[in-house]
Design a protein around this motif. Structure first.
Motif, mmCIF file in Angstrom:
data_model
loop_
_atom_site.group_PDB
_atom_site.id
_atom_site.type_symbol
_atom_site.label_atom_id
_atom_site.label_comp_id
_atom_site.label_asym_id
_atom_site.label_seq_id
_atom_site.Cartn_x
_atom_site.Cartn_y
_atom_site.Cartn_z
ATOM 1 N N ASN A 282 3.639 3.201 -2.512
ATOM 2 C CA ASN A 282 3.325 4.125 -3.605
ATOM 3 C C ASN A 282 4.593 4.562 -4.326
ATOM 4 N N ARG A 285 5.749 1.822 -6.538
ATOM 5 C CA ARG A 285 4.845 1.542 -7.658
ATOM 6 C C ARG A 285 4.857 2.642 -8.707
ATOM 7 N N TYR A 286 4.985 3.898 -8.255
ATOM 8 C CA TYR A 286 4.925 4.993 -9.223
ATOM 9 C C TYR A 286 6.316 5.471 -9.661
ATOM 10 N N ASP A 309 10.997 9.932 -4.058
ATOM 11 C CA ASP A 309 11.196 9.011 -5.187
ATOM 12 C C ASP A 309 11.543 9.770 -6.457
ATOM 13 N N ILE A 314 3.422 14.098 -9.704
ATOM 14 C CA ILE A 314 1.981 14.388 -9.676
ATOM 15 C C ILE A 314 1.769 15.801 -10.235
ATOM 16 N N ILE A 322 -5.289 14.129 -4.275
ATOM 17 C CA ILE A 322 -4.788 12.761 -4.059
ATOM 18 C C ILE A 322 -5.112 12.198 -2.670
ATOM 19 N N TYR A 327 -9.481 8.632 -5.257
ATOM 20 C CA TYR A 327 -8.938 9.441 -6.358
ATOM 21 C C TYR A 327 -7.609 8.859 -6.834
ATOM 22 N N ARG A 328 -7.457 8.712 -8.148
ATOM 23 C CA ARG A 328 -6.206 8.259 -8.743
ATOM 24 C C ARG A 328 -5.890 9.190 -9.918
ATOM 25 N N ALA A 329 -4.681 9.705 -9.944
ATOM 26 C CA ALA A 329 -4.302 10.630 -11.016
ATOM 27 C C ALA A 329 -4.209 9.872 -12.344
ATOM 28 N N ALA A 332 -1.015 8.133 -12.987
ATOM 29 C CA ALA A 332 -0.852 6.971 -12.111
ATOM 30 C C ALA A 332 -1.580 5.761 -12.687
ATOM 31 N N GLY A 339 -5.329 0.052 -8.555
ATOM 32 C CA GLY A 339 -4.989 0.633 -7.244
ATOM 33 C C GLY A 339 -6.279 0.800 -6.479
ATOM 34 N N THR A 340 -6.175 1.137 -5.206
ATOM 35 C CA THR A 340 -7.415 1.296 -4.436
ATOM 36 C C THR A 340 -7.798 2.763 -4.309
ATOM 37 N N GLY A 341 -6.824 3.653 -4.417
ATOM 38 C CA GLY A 341 -7.117 5.075 -4.188
ATOM 39 C C GLY A 341 -7.439 5.344 -2.724
ATOM 40 N N GLY A 343 -4.913 4.504 -0.137
ATOM 41 C CA GLY A 343 -3.680 4.544 0.659
ATOM 42 C C GLY A 343 -3.436 5.919 1.269
ATOM 43 N N LEU A 344 -3.512 6.952 0.440
ATOM 44 C CA LEU A 344 -3.242 8.301 0.968
ATOM 45 C C LEU A 344 -4.334 8.791 1.932
ATOM 46 N N PRO A 345 -5.641 8.496 1.671
ATOM 47 C CA PRO A 345 -6.630 8.855 2.696
ATOM 48 C C PRO A 345 -6.316 8.202 4.048
HETATM 49 P P1 ADP Z 1 -3.454 4.244 -5.159
HETATM 50 O O1 ADP Z 1 -1.965 4.281 -5.084
HETATM 51 O O2 ADP Z 1 -4.014 2.915 -4.845
HETATM 52 O O3 ADP Z 1 -3.984 4.775 -6.415
HETATM 53 P P2 ADP Z 1 -3.335 6.194 -3.026
HETATM 54 O O4 ADP Z 1 -4.425 6.752 -2.209
HETATM 55 O O5 ADP Z 1 -2.211 5.552 -2.308
HETATM 56 O O6 ADP Z 1 -4.037 5.186 -4.027
HETATM 57 O O7 ADP Z 1 -2.779 7.344 -3.932
HETATM 58 C C1 ADP Z 1 -3.673 8.204 -4.598
HETATM 59 C C2 ADP Z 1 -3.038 8.786 -5.831
HETATM 60 O O8 ADP Z 1 -1.970 9.657 -5.461
HETATM 61 C C3 ADP Z 1 -2.399 7.761 -6.733
HETATM 62 O O9 ADP Z 1 -3.324 7.150 -7.554
HETATM 63 C C4 ADP Z 1 -1.427 8.649 -7.507
HETATM 64 O O10 ADP Z 1 -2.119 9.364 -8.472
HETATM 65 C C5 ADP Z 1 -0.960 9.641 -6.455
HETATM 66 N N1 ADP Z 1 0.294 9.207 -5.811
HETATM 67 C C6 ADP Z 1 0.470 8.755 -4.565
HETATM 68 N N2 ADP Z 1 1.762 8.534 -4.299
HETATM 69 C C7 ADP Z 1 2.454 8.867 -5.417
HETATM 70 C C8 ADP Z 1 3.841 8.888 -5.774
HETATM 71 N N3 ADP Z 1 4.795 8.502 -4.916
HETATM 72 N N4 ADP Z 1 4.165 9.314 -6.997
HETATM 73 C C9 ADP Z 1 3.218 9.727 -7.864
HETATM 74 N N5 ADP Z 1 1.899 9.721 -7.600
HETATM 75 C C10 ADP Z 1 1.509 9.316 -6.381
#
Ligand code: ADP
Length: 383
Positions: A282, A285-286, A309, A314, A322, A327-329, A332, A339-341, A343-345
Protein backbone atom coordinates in the motif's frame (compact mmCIF):
# COMPACT_ATOMS: atom_id res chain seq x y z
CA UNK A 1 -48.41 -40.05 37.70
CA UNK A 2 -45.13 -40.87 39.39
CA UNK A 3 -45.12 -44.64 39.92
CA UNK A 4 -41.67 -44.85 41.50
CA UNK A 5 -42.20 -45.22 45.27
CA UNK A 6 -40.73 -42.40 47.35
CA UNK A 7 -37.52 -43.43 49.08
CA UNK A 8 -36.92 -42.50 52.68
CA UNK A 9 -33.81 -42.74 54.86
CA UNK A 10 -34.10 -42.97 58.65
CA UNK A 11 -30.94 -41.97 60.51
CA UNK A 12 -31.17 -42.72 64.23
CA UNK A 13 -28.84 -44.38 66.72
CA UNK A 14 -31.74 -46.17 68.45
CA UNK A 15 -32.66 -49.39 66.71
CA UNK A 16 -36.20 -49.23 68.14
CA UNK A 17 -36.79 -45.86 66.45
CA UNK A 18 -35.33 -47.04 63.11
CA UNK A 19 -37.39 -50.22 63.04
CA UNK A 20 -40.52 -48.42 64.29
CA UNK A 21 -40.33 -45.99 61.40
CA UNK A 22 -39.69 -48.79 58.93
CA UNK A 23 -42.74 -50.75 60.16
CA UNK A 24 -44.97 -47.69 59.81
CA UNK A 25 -43.69 -46.59 56.39
CA UNK A 26 -43.11 -49.78 54.36
CA UNK A 27 -46.82 -50.87 54.35
CA UNK A 28 -47.65 -47.45 52.82
CA UNK A 29 -45.49 -48.33 49.79
CA UNK A 30 -42.40 -46.31 50.72
CA UNK A 31 -38.90 -47.61 50.16
CA UNK A 32 -37.11 -47.35 53.48
CA UNK A 33 -33.39 -47.50 54.29
CA UNK A 34 -31.86 -46.99 57.71
CA UNK A 35 -28.54 -45.79 59.09
CA UNK A 36 -27.41 -45.94 62.72
CA UNK A 37 -25.18 -42.88 62.70
CA UNK A 38 -24.57 -39.67 60.75
CA UNK A 39 -21.51 -40.84 58.79
CA UNK A 40 -23.37 -43.93 57.54
CA UNK A 41 -26.38 -41.77 56.64
CA UNK A 42 -24.20 -39.38 54.63
CA UNK A 43 -22.53 -42.26 52.82
CA UNK A 44 -25.94 -43.57 51.72
CA UNK A 45 -27.14 -40.11 50.65
CA UNK A 46 -24.09 -39.73 48.45
CA UNK A 47 -24.56 -43.18 46.94
CA UNK A 48 -28.25 -43.37 46.26
CA UNK A 49 -31.29 -41.24 45.70
CA UNK A 50 -33.59 -40.23 48.58
CA UNK A 51 -36.67 -38.03 48.58
CA UNK A 52 -36.93 -37.55 52.32
CA UNK A 53 -34.72 -38.07 55.36
CA UNK A 54 -35.74 -38.48 58.96
CA UNK A 55 -32.80 -37.59 61.12
CA UNK A 56 -32.37 -37.78 64.86
CA UNK A 57 -31.07 -34.48 66.24
CA UNK A 58 -29.05 -36.06 69.03
CA UNK A 59 -26.67 -38.80 67.93
CA UNK A 60 -23.16 -39.70 69.05
CA UNK A 61 -20.47 -38.71 66.47
CA UNK A 62 -21.85 -36.57 63.69
CA UNK A 63 -24.89 -34.75 65.09
CA UNK A 64 -28.19 -34.59 63.24
CA UNK A 65 -27.66 -30.90 62.45
CA UNK A 66 -24.20 -31.54 61.02
CA UNK A 67 -25.63 -34.30 58.84
CA UNK A 68 -28.42 -31.93 57.77
CA UNK A 69 -25.84 -29.42 56.60
CA UNK A 70 -23.99 -32.02 54.52
CA UNK A 71 -27.19 -33.38 52.99
CA UNK A 72 -28.43 -29.92 51.97
CA UNK A 73 -25.06 -29.15 50.39
CA UNK A 74 -25.34 -32.40 48.42
CA UNK A 75 -28.95 -31.89 47.28
CA UNK A 76 -30.92 -28.82 48.42
CA UNK A 77 -34.23 -30.37 47.33
CA UNK A 78 -34.11 -33.36 49.74
CA UNK A 79 -36.69 -32.96 52.49
CA UNK A 80 -35.16 -33.28 55.97
CA UNK A 81 -37.32 -33.88 59.02
CA UNK A 82 -35.61 -33.63 62.39
CA UNK A 83 -36.62 -36.05 65.12
CA UNK A 84 -36.11 -34.42 68.49
CA UNK A 85 -36.24 -35.78 72.02
CA UNK A 86 -36.94 -32.33 73.31
CA UNK A 87 -37.52 -29.37 70.99
CA UNK A 88 -35.83 -26.21 72.19
CA UNK A 89 -36.26 -22.87 70.45
CA UNK A 90 -32.53 -22.72 69.86
CA UNK A 91 -32.42 -26.13 68.19
CA UNK A 92 -35.46 -25.33 66.08
CA UNK A 93 -33.92 -22.05 64.94
CA UNK A 94 -30.60 -23.67 64.00
CA UNK A 95 -32.25 -26.60 62.21
CA UNK A 96 -34.56 -24.30 60.24
CA UNK A 97 -31.60 -22.16 59.24
CA UNK A 98 -29.86 -25.28 57.96
CA UNK A 99 -32.90 -26.10 55.84
CA UNK A 100 -34.89 -28.58 57.97
CA UNK A 101 -38.44 -28.85 56.65
CA UNK A 102 -40.18 -29.91 59.87
CA UNK A 103 -39.78 -31.44 63.35
CA UNK A 104 -41.11 -34.61 64.84
CA UNK A 105 -41.00 -34.63 68.63
CA UNK A 106 -40.49 -38.02 70.33
CA UNK A 107 -42.53 -39.97 71.12
CA UNK A 108 -44.79 -39.93 68.06
CA UNK A 109 -47.49 -42.22 66.66
CA UNK A 110 -47.47 -43.89 63.25
CA UNK A 111 -50.19 -41.52 62.10
CA UNK A 112 -48.18 -38.47 63.17
CA UNK A 113 -45.15 -39.88 61.34
CA UNK A 114 -47.15 -40.59 58.17
CA UNK A 115 -48.76 -37.15 58.23
CA UNK A 116 -45.46 -35.29 58.46
CA UNK A 117 -43.85 -37.57 55.84
CA UNK A 118 -46.75 -37.04 53.45
CA UNK A 119 -46.53 -33.25 53.85
CA UNK A 120 -42.79 -33.41 53.30
CA UNK A 121 -43.19 -35.43 50.11
CA UNK A 122 -45.82 -32.99 48.80
CA UNK A 123 -43.32 -30.19 49.44
CA UNK A 124 -40.60 -32.21 47.69
CA UNK A 125 -42.82 -32.58 44.61
CA UNK A 126 -43.49 -28.82 44.58
CA UNK A 127 -39.79 -28.04 44.89
CA UNK A 128 -38.88 -30.40 42.05
CA UNK A 129 -41.62 -28.96 39.84
CA UNK A 130 -40.43 -25.42 40.59
CA UNK A 131 -36.84 -26.40 39.79
CA UNK A 132 -37.90 -28.07 36.57
CA UNK A 133 -39.92 -25.01 35.59
CA UNK A 134 -36.99 -22.75 36.31
CA UNK A 135 -34.67 -24.98 34.30
CA UNK A 136 -37.12 -25.00 31.41
CA UNK A 137 -37.42 -21.21 31.55
CA UNK A 138 -33.63 -20.82 31.63
CA UNK A 139 -33.24 -23.23 28.73
CA UNK A 140 -35.89 -21.38 26.72
CA UNK A 141 -34.14 -18.08 27.42
CA UNK A 142 -30.81 -19.57 26.43
CA UNK A 143 -32.27 -20.98 23.20
CA UNK A 144 -33.93 -17.66 22.38
CA UNK A 145 -30.64 -15.80 22.89
CA UNK A 146 -28.80 -18.30 20.68
CA UNK A 147 -31.51 -17.98 18.02
CA UNK A 148 -31.28 -14.17 18.06
CA UNK A 149 -27.49 -14.36 17.85
CA UNK A 150 -27.70 -16.74 14.88
CA UNK A 151 -30.25 -14.51 13.15
CA UNK A 152 -27.94 -11.52 13.65
CA UNK A 153 -24.96 -13.45 12.28
CA UNK A 154 -27.03 -14.70 9.36
CA UNK A 155 -28.05 -11.14 8.52
CA UNK A 156 -24.45 -9.90 8.70
CA UNK A 157 -23.25 -12.84 6.63
CA UNK A 158 -25.93 -12.33 3.98
CA UNK A 159 -25.14 -8.62 3.76
CA UNK A 160 -21.44 -9.37 3.43
CA UNK A 161 -22.20 -11.99 0.78
CA UNK A 162 -24.16 -9.42 -1.24
CA UNK A 163 -21.26 -6.97 -1.00
CA UNK A 164 -18.82 -9.67 -2.16
CA UNK A 165 -20.99 -10.62 -5.11
CA UNK A 166 -21.40 -6.98 -6.07
CA UNK A 167 -17.64 -6.34 -5.87
CA UNK A 168 -16.74 -9.48 -7.84
CA UNK A 169 -19.32 -8.83 -10.56
CA UNK A 170 -17.59 -5.58 -11.37
CA UNK A 171 -14.32 -6.90 -12.87
CA UNK A 172 -16.09 -10.01 -14.23
CA UNK A 173 -18.60 -7.76 -16.07
CA UNK A 174 -15.83 -5.59 -17.53
CA UNK A 175 -14.01 -8.70 -18.79
CA UNK A 176 -17.17 -10.00 -20.46
CA UNK A 177 -17.88 -6.62 -22.13
CA UNK A 178 -14.36 -6.31 -23.49
CA UNK A 179 -14.44 -9.86 -24.85
CA UNK A 180 -17.85 -9.28 -26.49
CA UNK A 181 -16.58 -6.08 -28.16
CA UNK A 182 -13.48 -7.82 -29.43
CA UNK A 183 -15.36 -10.86 -30.75
CA UNK A 184 -18.08 -8.64 -32.28
CA UNK A 185 -15.49 -6.80 -34.38
CA UNK A 186 -15.94 -3.48 -32.58
CA UNK A 187 -12.27 -3.14 -31.66
CA UNK A 188 -9.76 -1.92 -34.28
CA UNK A 189 -6.61 -3.94 -34.73
CA UNK A 190 -4.44 -1.16 -33.26
CA UNK A 191 -6.56 -1.16 -30.08
CA UNK A 192 -6.22 -4.89 -29.42
CA UNK A 193 -3.09 -4.60 -27.24
CA UNK A 194 -4.76 -2.00 -25.07
CA UNK A 195 -7.84 -4.20 -24.67
CA UNK A 196 -5.73 -7.26 -23.88
CA UNK A 197 -3.86 -5.23 -21.27
CA UNK A 198 -7.15 -4.18 -19.66
CA UNK A 199 -8.38 -7.78 -19.72
CA UNK A 200 -5.15 -8.87 -18.04
CA UNK A 201 -5.51 -6.17 -15.37
CA UNK A 202 -9.16 -6.99 -14.61
CA UNK A 203 -8.53 -10.74 -14.51
CA UNK A 204 -5.61 -10.00 -12.15
CA UNK A 205 -7.86 -7.84 -9.94
CA UNK A 206 -10.46 -10.60 -9.83
CA UNK A 207 -7.84 -13.15 -8.77
CA UNK A 208 -6.39 -10.76 -6.17
CA UNK A 209 -9.87 -10.28 -4.71
CA UNK A 210 -10.49 -14.01 -4.54
CA UNK A 211 -7.07 -14.61 -2.94
CA UNK A 212 -7.65 -11.84 -0.39
CA UNK A 213 -11.16 -13.10 0.39
CA UNK A 214 -9.80 -16.59 0.92
CA UNK A 215 -7.04 -15.28 3.19
CA UNK A 216 -9.54 -13.20 5.16
CA UNK A 217 -11.94 -16.14 5.54
CA UNK A 218 -9.09 -18.37 6.75
CA UNK A 219 -8.01 -15.76 9.29
CA UNK A 220 -11.57 -15.35 10.58
CA UNK A 221 -12.00 -19.11 10.89
CA UNK A 222 -8.64 -19.54 12.64
CA UNK A 223 -8.94 -21.59 15.82
CA UNK A 224 -7.62 -20.09 19.02
CA UNK A 225 -5.47 -23.17 19.66
CA UNK A 226 -3.63 -22.97 16.31
CA UNK A 227 0.07 -23.76 16.56
CA UNK A 228 2.42 -20.79 16.99
CA UNK A 229 6.21 -21.05 16.77
CA UNK A 230 9.09 -18.65 17.47
CA UNK A 231 9.59 -16.47 14.38
CA UNK A 232 12.56 -14.15 13.81
CA UNK A 233 10.57 -11.04 12.84
CA UNK A 234 13.56 -9.24 11.27
CA UNK A 235 14.15 -12.14 8.84
CA UNK A 236 10.53 -12.03 7.71
CA UNK A 237 10.65 -8.26 7.22
CA UNK A 238 13.88 -8.45 5.21
CA UNK A 239 12.38 -11.15 2.97
CA UNK A 240 9.28 -9.01 2.34
CA UNK A 241 11.45 -5.96 1.56
CA UNK A 242 13.39 -8.00 -1.03
CA UNK A 243 10.18 -8.88 -2.89
CA UNK A 244 9.01 -5.22 -2.81
CA UNK A 245 12.21 -3.52 -3.89
CA UNK A 246 11.60 -3.74 -7.63
CA UNK A 247 8.11 -2.19 -7.33
CA UNK A 248 9.56 0.76 -5.38
CA UNK A 249 12.42 1.23 -7.83
CA UNK A 250 10.02 1.10 -10.79
CA UNK A 251 8.32 4.20 -9.32
CA UNK A 252 11.62 5.86 -8.41
CA UNK A 253 10.86 5.58 -4.67
CA UNK A 254 13.37 4.90 -1.92
CA UNK A 255 12.63 1.88 0.26
CA UNK A 256 14.52 1.85 3.54
CA UNK A 257 14.36 -0.44 6.52
CA UNK A 258 15.63 0.20 10.03
CA UNK A 259 15.93 -2.85 12.23
CA UNK A 260 16.60 -1.51 15.73
CA UNK A 261 16.33 -4.86 17.44
CA UNK A 262 15.77 -8.41 16.29
CA UNK A 263 12.80 -9.68 18.30
CA UNK A 264 11.51 -13.22 18.23
CA UNK A 265 7.75 -13.53 18.20
CA UNK A 266 5.47 -16.50 18.83
CA UNK A 267 3.45 -16.42 15.64
CA UNK A 268 2.76 -18.01 12.29
CA UNK A 269 5.41 -16.79 9.89
CA UNK A 270 2.83 -16.36 7.11
CA UNK A 271 0.85 -13.88 9.23
CA UNK A 272 3.81 -11.54 9.76
CA UNK A 273 4.69 -11.84 6.10
CA UNK A 274 1.15 -10.98 5.00
CA UNK A 275 0.93 -8.07 7.43
CA UNK A 276 4.08 -6.36 6.13
CA UNK A 277 3.36 -7.27 2.51
CA UNK A 278 -0.02 -5.51 2.57
CA UNK A 279 1.24 -2.45 4.45
CA UNK A 280 4.41 -1.94 2.37
CA UNK A 281 2.57 -2.69 -0.88
CA UNK A 282 0.00 0.00 0.00
CA UNK A 283 2.73 2.46 0.99
CA UNK A 284 4.44 2.01 -2.38
CA UNK A 285 1.21 2.13 -4.40
CA UNK A 286 -0.13 5.25 -2.71
CA UNK A 287 3.15 7.17 -2.84
CA UNK A 288 3.81 9.04 -6.10
CA UNK A 289 7.19 10.43 -5.02
CA UNK A 290 9.60 10.27 -2.11
CA UNK A 291 9.80 6.95 -0.38
CA UNK A 292 8.85 4.38 2.19
CA UNK A 293 10.58 3.76 5.48
CA UNK A 294 9.97 0.62 7.55
CA UNK A 295 11.02 0.36 11.17
CA UNK A 296 11.21 -2.67 13.48
CA UNK A 297 11.88 -2.52 17.20
CA UNK A 298 11.06 -4.33 20.43
CA UNK A 299 9.82 -2.37 23.44
CA UNK A 300 8.79 -3.98 26.74
CA UNK A 301 8.04 -7.39 25.25
CA UNK A 302 6.17 -5.89 22.32
CA UNK A 303 7.04 -5.91 18.64
CA UNK A 304 6.68 -2.39 17.27
CA UNK A 305 6.74 -1.78 13.55
CA UNK A 306 6.06 1.36 11.54
CA UNK A 307 5.51 1.71 7.82
CA UNK A 308 5.97 5.37 6.95
CA UNK A 309 5.40 6.85 3.50
CA UNK A 310 5.46 10.26 1.86
CA UNK A 311 2.35 9.49 -0.20
CA UNK A 312 -1.12 10.85 -0.81
CA UNK A 313 -2.28 10.39 2.79
CA UNK A 314 -5.80 9.71 4.01
CA UNK A 315 -8.49 12.31 4.78
CA UNK A 316 -9.48 12.45 8.44
CA UNK A 317 -13.11 11.45 7.84
CA UNK A 318 -12.01 8.39 5.91
CA UNK A 319 -9.53 7.08 8.47
CA UNK A 320 -12.18 5.14 10.40
CA UNK A 321 -13.40 3.37 7.27
CA UNK A 322 -10.21 2.10 5.66
CA UNK A 323 -10.32 -1.14 7.69
CA UNK A 324 -13.80 -1.99 6.36
CA UNK A 325 -13.97 -4.66 3.68
CA UNK A 326 -13.81 -3.22 0.11
CA UNK A 327 -13.58 0.40 1.27
CA UNK A 328 -11.28 2.53 -0.89
CA UNK A 329 -10.78 6.25 -0.31
CA UNK A 330 -11.58 8.61 -3.20
CA UNK A 331 -8.01 9.92 -3.46
CA UNK A 332 -6.75 6.32 -3.52
CA UNK A 333 -9.02 5.42 -6.45
CA UNK A 334 -7.63 8.37 -8.41
CA UNK A 335 -4.04 7.39 -7.65
CA UNK A 336 -4.44 3.64 -8.23
CA UNK A 337 -7.54 2.75 -10.20
CA UNK A 338 -7.68 -0.91 -9.22
CA UNK A 339 -7.48 -2.37 -5.74
CA UNK A 340 -9.25 -4.99 -3.68
CA UNK A 341 -10.06 -2.96 -0.58
CA UNK A 342 -9.22 -6.10 1.40
CA UNK A 343 -5.57 -5.56 2.36
CA UNK A 344 -6.23 -3.53 5.50
CA UNK A 345 -9.10 -5.77 6.71
CA UNK A 346 -6.59 -8.66 6.48
CA UNK A 347 -4.00 -6.65 8.45
CA UNK A 348 -6.65 -5.75 11.01
CA UNK A 349 -7.70 -9.39 11.42
CA UNK A 350 -4.10 -10.55 11.93
CA UNK A 351 -3.50 -7.85 14.54
CA UNK A 352 -6.70 -8.97 16.32
CA UNK A 353 -5.61 -12.62 16.34
CA UNK A 354 -2.43 -11.66 18.21
CA UNK A 355 -4.17 -9.26 20.58
CA UNK A 356 -2.22 -6.32 19.14
CA UNK A 357 -3.04 -2.78 18.07
CA UNK A 358 -2.81 -0.70 14.92
CA UNK A 359 -2.63 3.11 14.81
CA UNK A 360 -2.74 5.27 11.72
CA UNK A 361 -1.44 8.77 11.52
CA UNK A 362 -1.93 10.49 8.17
CA UNK A 363 -1.90 13.91 6.55
CA UNK A 364 -3.44 14.26 3.08
CA UNK A 365 -0.77 15.19 0.54
CA UNK A 366 2.07 14.50 2.96
CA UNK A 367 2.00 10.85 3.87
CA UNK A 368 0.92 8.17 6.31
CA UNK A 369 2.32 6.17 9.19
CA UNK A 370 0.87 2.76 10.03
CA UNK A 371 2.08 1.68 13.47
CA UNK A 372 1.59 -1.91 14.56
CA UNK A 373 2.15 -3.18 18.09
CA UNK A 374 2.08 -6.92 18.70
CA UNK A 375 2.85 -8.78 21.93
CA UNK A 376 5.96 -10.98 21.49
CA UNK A 377 4.09 -13.68 23.44
CA UNK A 378 0.45 -13.31 22.34
CA UNK A 379 -2.32 -14.35 24.77
CA UNK A 380 -3.36 -17.17 22.43
CA UNK A 381 0.12 -18.72 22.87
CA UNK A 382 -0.31 -18.74 26.69
CA UNK A 383 -3.52 -20.74 26.31
P1 ADP B 1 -6.66 -1.33 -1.50
O1 ADP B 1 -5.28 -0.80 -1.29
O2 ADP B 1 -6.70 -2.51 -2.38
O3 ADP B 1 -7.61 -0.30 -1.92
P2 ADP B 1 -6.63 -1.78 1.36
O4 ADP B 1 -7.61 -2.48 2.20
O5 ADP B 1 -5.23 -2.24 1.41
O6 ADP B 1 -7.21 -1.86 -0.11
O7 ADP B 1 -6.68 -0.26 1.73
C1 ADP B 1 -7.93 0.38 1.90
C2 ADP B 1 -7.81 1.86 1.63
O8 ADP B 1 -7.00 2.47 2.63
C3 ADP B 1 -7.13 2.19 0.33
O9 ADP B 1 -8.00 2.11 -0.74
C4 ADP B 1 -6.69 3.63 0.62
O10 ADP B 1 -7.78 4.48 0.50
C5 ADP B 1 -6.31 3.57 2.09
N1 ADP B 1 -4.86 3.33 2.27
C6 ADP B 1 -4.27 2.22 2.72
N2 ADP B 1 -2.94 2.38 2.83
C7 ADP B 1 -2.67 3.66 2.45
C8 ADP B 1 -1.49 4.45 2.37
N3 ADP B 1 -0.28 3.96 2.70
N4 ADP B 1 -1.61 5.72 1.96
C9 ADP B 1 -2.82 6.24 1.65
N5 ADP B 1 -3.97 5.54 1.69
C10 ADP B 1 -3.91 4.27 2.11
Amino acid sequence: MDTIPASILVVDDEIGMREGCRRALVPQGFQVSTAEHGAEGLRQVRQQHFDLILVDAMMPGMSGLELLEHIRAHDPEIICIVITGYATVDLAARATKLGAYDFLPKPFTSDELLAVVQQGLDERRRRLEAREQQERAEEALHLERARQEMAKLDAIESRFMLVIVHELRNPAGVIKNYLQMMRGGYVDADEWDEYLEQLDLRAGQLLDMLDDLLELANLKAMRSDSKLAPVAAANVLEAVIRTMRSAAEAKGLTLEVQIRSKPTMLAQRGHLQSLWTHLIDNAIRYTPSGGVNVLLDEQDGQIVSEVVDTGIGIANDELSRIFQEFYRAEAAKEEVSLGTGLGLPIVDQIVKIYGGRIDVDSTPGQGSTFRIILPARPPSAEA
